[in-house]
Design an enzyme around this catalytic site. Structure first.
Site, mmCIF file in Angstrom:
data_model
loop_
_atom_site.group_PDB
_atom_site.id
_atom_site.type_symbol
_atom_site.label_atom_id
_atom_site.label_comp_id
_atom_site.label_asym_id
_atom_site.label_seq_id
_atom_site.Cartn_x
_atom_site.Cartn_y
_atom_site.Cartn_z
ATOM 1 N N VAL A 1 13.051 118.461 81.376
ATOM 2 C CA VAL A 1 13.419 119.089 80.098
ATOM 3 C C VAL A 1 13.845 118.082 79.036
ATOM 4 C CG1 VAL A 1 14.076 121.326 81.103
ATOM 5 C CG2 VAL A 1 15.819 119.520 80.836
ATOM 6 N N TYR B 1 28.837 113.993 82.245
ATOM 7 C CA TYR B 1 28.596 115.431 82.390
ATOM 8 C C TYR B 1 29.387 116.206 81.331
ATOM 9 C CZ TYR B 1 28.444 119.919 85.000
ATOM 10 O OH TYR B 1 28.265 121.222 85.404
ATOM 11 N N LYS C 1 27.795 118.285 78.136
ATOM 12 C CA LYS C 1 27.959 119.743 78.018
ATOM 13 C C LYS C 1 28.679 120.107 76.725
ATOM 14 C CE LYS C 1 26.186 121.288 82.005
ATOM 15 N NZ LYS C 1 25.083 122.244 82.095
HETATM 16 P P1 NAD Z 1 21.736 122.269 91.035
HETATM 17 O O1 NAD Z 1 21.769 120.776 91.092
HETATM 18 O O2 NAD Z 1 21.584 123.015 92.303
HETATM 19 O O3 NAD Z 1 20.605 122.769 90.045
HETATM 20 C C1 NAD Z 1 20.266 122.087 88.878
HETATM 21 C C2 NAD Z 1 18.745 122.098 88.755
HETATM 22 O O4 NAD Z 1 18.371 121.466 87.536
HETATM 23 C C3 NAD Z 1 18.068 121.334 89.894
HETATM 24 O O5 NAD Z 1 17.044 122.113 90.459
HETATM 25 C C4 NAD Z 1 17.517 120.103 89.200
HETATM 26 O O6 NAD Z 1 16.370 119.572 89.837
HETATM 27 C C5 NAD Z 1 17.253 120.628 87.808
HETATM 28 N N1 NAD Z 1 17.212 119.585 86.778
HETATM 29 C C6 NAD Z 1 18.159 118.640 86.512
HETATM 30 N N2 NAD Z 1 17.745 117.852 85.494
HETATM 31 C C7 NAD Z 1 16.525 118.325 85.110
HETATM 32 C C8 NAD Z 1 15.612 117.939 84.102
HETATM 33 N N3 NAD Z 1 15.851 116.891 83.307
HETATM 34 N N4 NAD Z 1 14.482 118.644 83.964
HETATM 35 C C9 NAD Z 1 14.215 119.710 84.748
HETATM 36 N N5 NAD Z 1 15.045 120.111 85.731
HETATM 37 C C10 NAD Z 1 16.183 119.422 85.909
HETATM 38 O O7 NAD Z 1 23.106 122.714 90.301
HETATM 39 P P2 NAD Z 1 23.693 124.173 90.053
HETATM 40 O O8 NAD Z 1 25.000 124.262 90.719
HETATM 41 O O9 NAD Z 1 22.673 125.210 90.335
HETATM 42 O O10 NAD Z 1 23.969 124.110 88.480
HETATM 43 C C11 NAD Z 1 23.092 124.742 87.547
HETATM 44 C C12 NAD Z 1 23.704 124.706 86.168
HETATM 45 O O11 NAD Z 1 24.961 125.387 86.169
HETATM 46 C C13 NAD Z 1 23.967 123.292 85.643
HETATM 47 O O12 NAD Z 1 23.666 123.244 84.269
HETATM 48 C C14 NAD Z 1 25.458 123.118 85.867
HETATM 49 O O13 NAD Z 1 26.007 122.240 84.929
HETATM 50 C C15 NAD Z 1 25.977 124.541 85.672
HETATM 51 N N6 NAD Z 1 27.245 124.757 86.383
HETATM 52 C C16 NAD Z 1 27.266 124.997 87.731
HETATM 53 C C17 NAD Z 1 28.485 125.194 88.372
HETATM 54 C C18 NAD Z 1 28.573 125.524 89.836
HETATM 55 O O14 NAD Z 1 29.694 125.738 90.350
HETATM 56 N N7 NAD Z 1 27.488 125.608 90.581
HETATM 57 C C19 NAD Z 1 29.675 125.116 87.643
HETATM 58 C C20 NAD Z 1 29.612 124.843 86.281
HETATM 59 C C21 NAD Z 1 28.391 124.690 85.651
#
Ligand code: NAD
Ligand code: UDP
Length: 319
Positions: free
Chosen positions: A57, A150, A154
């Site tokens: 992305v 990070y 964000k």
């Molecule tokens: P995750 O690492 O399991 O999923 C993130 C996905 O994004 C992965 O599949 C990764 O391959 C993809 N990705 C990363 N950079 C990319 C790029 N440049 N182009 C295309 N794909 C890309 O993490 P998650 O826990 O599922 O988190 C998902 C979102 O939710 C993130 O934005 C994270 O900041 C946010 N978030 C999650 C939590 C949590 O507790 N899980 C808390 C706060 C925020």
């Protein structure tokens, strides 16, 4: 709706794809697999409503159809410096996903006149001086700390989303996600739930970082996804915290995991891995979500952990 979901192969993205399909929408998943796993989407491959584009992305995004909604979830998400999948080991990619990725996905929303939802995080509050954290709190972030790649990406993403809303009239939403757990978390990304669960299931001592007095508030994934879906359908443009307000210290959490899994190995105290950048307290104030979305989490911690264990057992090959 036709919905573009970035980060689709990740933990939250894959659950989101499932939810949107279940609600009758068409989903275009996008991911470059930097921290995600194609297996998370394998069960959706034969679903006629689902298609997938492998793409980073951070680069210009071409979507072959006019989409009605864009949900930007692509970003590394684990802070653990001990894991190759932690954002401290993917610093430039993390900043690009949060900055360039947000710009490109907002561009798609603008070109398609689509609604937009940004996955933001409790990390924008940093090591908070206000407790619990309300959406009106501006945060306490070290701009050059180990987590800054990070946190600041964000924060930039939120600012850019509001700029597109205010100046281009894009129909945006921002969800501030607090610690969420459940099936499909990456076992080796170093976050506390996968670390503790696999250690416990292998009857190893749980690695508690620092003195374990730091707190978190853990939300089960189904509850979170329900809240995010409600936000997508709402017309709320201000950030909304989605998370479980039940707060626990990491020491208490380790005890809970050992109790549920009957792990006899106890725990071991490890040094603070994050050079003092590990937030000491974290608890969402969810008044806004309760009021605007009529949402609150319904899964108690122990029940959510029980629902998560079969996935970890299967990944670890434990009967
Ligand atoms: P995750 O690492 O399991 O999923 C993130 C996905 O994004 C992965 O599949 C990764 O391959 C993809 N990705 C990363 N950079 C990319 C790029 N440049 N182009 C295309 N794909 C890309 O993490 P998650 O826990 O599922 O988190 C998902 C979102 O939710 C993130 O934005 C994270 O900041 C946010 N978030 C999650 C939590 C949590 O507790 N899980 C808390 C706060 C925020
Ligand atoms: N943590 C821990 N042991 C581990 C992994 C994490 O004690 O094996 C702690 C970590 O220092 C933090 C909390 O658990 O205080 C939550 O960490 P996580 O990586 O899940 O996410 P964070 O909430 O810090 O973004």
């Amino acid at each position: 709706m036709i919905v573009l979901i970035t980060g689709a192969a990740g933990f939250l993205g894959s659950h989101l794809c499932e939810k949107l399909l279940k609600e009758g929408h068409q989903v275009i998943g996008m991911d470059n697999f930097i921290t995600g796993n194609p297996n998370n989407l394998a069960h959706l491959a034969s679903n006629p409503g689902f298609s997938f584009i492998r793409h980073d992305v951070a680069n210009f995004i071409f979507v072959p159809v006019k989409v009605d909604a864009v949900m930007h979830f692509a970003s590394p998400a684990s802070p653990n410096p001990a894991s190759p999948y932690g954002y401290t080991n993917l610093p430039i990619q993390t900043m690009k996903a949060g900055a360039l990725g947000t710009h490109n996905t907002l561009g798609v929303a603008k070109a398609c006149n689509a609604r937009y939802l940004l996955a933001s995080t409790s990390e924008i509050y940093g090591d908070p001086l206000e407790h619990p954290q309300r959406e009106t709190y501006w945060g306490h972030v070290d701009p050059i700390g180990v987590r800054s790649v990070y946190d600041e990406a964000k924060r930039f993403a939120e600012a850019l989303t509001m700029a597109y809303h205010r100046y281009h009239g894009i129909d945006t939403r921002i969800v501030r996600i607090f610690n969420t757990y459940g099936p499909r978390m990456r076992l080796d990304d170093g976050r506390v739930v996968p670390n503790f669960l696999q250690q416990a299931l292998k009857h190893q001592p749980l690695t508690v970082y620092g003195d374990g007095s730091q707190t978190r508030s853990f939300c089960y994934v189904d509850d979170l996804i329900d809240g995010i879906y409600r936000l997508l359908l709402s017309d709320e443009h201000n950030p909304v915290n989605i998370g479980n307000p039940v707060e626990t210290t990491i020491l208490e959490f380790a005890e809970t995991i050992n109790q549920i899994t009957k792990n006899p190995a106890g725990m071991v105290i490890k040094p603070d891995m994050q050079l003092g950048d590990d937030p000491k307290r974290r608890q969402p104030d969810i008044t806004r979500a309760r009021t605007i979305l009529d949402w609150q989490p319904i899964t108690p911690l122990k029940a959510g952990i029980q629902k998560t264990i079969p996935y970890f057992k299967s990944e670890l090959g434990i009967a």
